[in-house]
Enzyme design. Sequence first.
Site, PDB file in Angstrom:
ATOM      1  N   GLY A  16       0.841  -1.189   0.000  1.00  0.00           N
ATOM      2  CA  GLY A  16       0.000   0.000   0.000  1.00  0.00           C
ATOM      3  C   GLY A  16       0.873   1.235   0.000  1.00  0.00           C
ATOM      4  N   ARG A  17       0.224   2.395  -0.157  1.00  0.00           N
ATOM      5  CA  ARG A  17       0.998   3.635  -0.160  1.00  0.00           C
ATOM      6  C   ARG A  17       0.171   4.764   0.404  1.00  0.00           C
ATOM      7  NH1 ARG A  17       3.542   5.144  -5.326  1.00  0.00           N
ATOM      8  NH2 ARG A  17       4.152   2.947  -5.402  1.00  0.00           N
ATOM      9  N   GLY A  18       0.882   5.757   0.947  1.00  0.00           N
ATOM     10  CA  GLY A  18       0.234   6.917   1.523  1.00  0.00           C
ATOM     11  C   GLY A  18       0.793   8.190   0.929  1.00  0.00           C
ATOM     12  N   PHE A  20       3.279  10.116   1.839  1.00  0.00           N
ATOM     13  CA  PHE A  20       4.722  10.308   1.807  1.00  0.00           C
ATOM     14  C   PHE A  20       5.514   9.036   1.515  1.00  0.00           C
ATOM     15  CE2 PHE A  20       3.287  13.553   4.983  1.00  0.00           C
ATOM     16  CZ  PHE A  20       3.431  14.649   4.137  1.00  0.00           C
ATOM     17  N   GLY A  21       4.873   7.893   1.536  1.00  0.00           N
ATOM     18  CA  GLY A  21       5.676   6.692   1.393  1.00  0.00           C
ATOM     19  C   GLY A  21       4.891   5.462   0.995  1.00  0.00           C
ATOM     20  N   ILE A  23       4.363   1.102   1.724  1.00  0.00           N
ATOM     21  CA  ILE A  23       4.514  -0.030   2.646  1.00  0.00           C
ATOM     22  C   ILE A  23       4.772  -1.279   1.825  1.00  0.00           C
ATOM     23  CG2 ILE A  23       3.418  -1.439   4.429  1.00  0.00           C
ATOM     24  CD1 ILE A  23       1.842   1.011   5.272  1.00  0.00           C
ATOM     25  N   LYS A  38       7.657   0.259   6.249  1.00  0.00           N
ATOM     26  CA  LYS A  38       7.071   1.548   5.879  1.00  0.00           C
ATOM     27  C   LYS A  38       8.209   2.459   5.454  1.00  0.00           C
ATOM     28  CE  LYS A  38       3.815   5.029   7.636  1.00  0.00           C
ATOM     29  NZ  LYS A  38       2.939   5.397   8.798  1.00  0.00           N
ATOM     30  N   ASP A 134      -6.282  10.040  15.197  1.00  0.00           N
ATOM     31  CA  ASP A 134      -6.848   9.731  13.873  1.00  0.00           C
ATOM     32  C   ASP A 134      -7.357   8.295  13.846  1.00  0.00           C
ATOM     33  OD1 ASP A 134      -7.678  10.234  11.281  1.00  0.00           O
ATOM     34  OD2 ASP A 134      -5.719   9.775  10.390  1.00  0.00           O
TER      35      ASP A 134
END
Length: 274
Positions: A16-18, A20-21, A23, A38, A134
């Site tokens: 997966g990705r967010g 800034f980076g 996984i 991560k 969060d």
Amino acid sequence: MTESLKIDYQVCEELGRGQFGIIYRCFSVFSGRSFACKSIDKRLLCDSTDRECIEKEPKILHILGGNANVVQIHRLYEDDDSLHMVIDLCDGPDLYDRISNHVGVFSEPEAASIFIPLMQSVSHCHRLGIAHRDIKPENVLFDSTGKLMLADFGSAEWFGMNESGTMTGVVGTPYYVAPEVLLGREYNEKVDVWSAGVILYILLAGSPPFHGETPVETFQAVLRGNLRFPLRIFSSVSPEAKDLLRKMLCKDASRRLSAEQVLRHPWVTSVRQT
């Protein structure tokens, strides 16, 4: 990838990705055990606030280490361009996917089997002076055995680091954010209790308690805090469950239950015994 990371771990496919980076799945070349990595590209960080969040998360995970329901950090690697955290691998569907794929609403025992370990992880964080800030289904993960783990502490804060025990800053996600956060006031760790209460409501009702067509409308609904239990949905939900929801989704944070009080609520204790 940092050279020392590649010596210790074999990095495999992307999970997966967010913002800034990314996984990745990885495994230790020494033990063969699987982990998640991560990897954050520090060149994508926009400002000092982003950098502070990225640097804070591994420190917070170290402090929270040892709890079965919080993702553990095992190694940390950093160079000029990137930061890599080797953490527990949670390769089961996250809570968002579980809710999306579940047929109908969750029964109270089913909801409790998710809610209780979630609150145990929240209580652990609060005892150590850390607020997640969060909590949402996407950050509630499960490993291959089905064990729940609270993850993604990028927005977390040490409220125990100051005398007042309060925090500031508008962080969180529509549907789950507490009203006092939206008002821009100082707030305490009970914002996490509100967010967990929203999750419990969704498990039992199949929809969030406060929502709108747009994020702005959703925020307005949260600020109104008009908690309702539609009869067609809640007719089979116990009075104890509804009482717990009222006390978690209480606009007045001074009257809202703490995480420890939630775990001592009659609904939680009675479900544990069944």
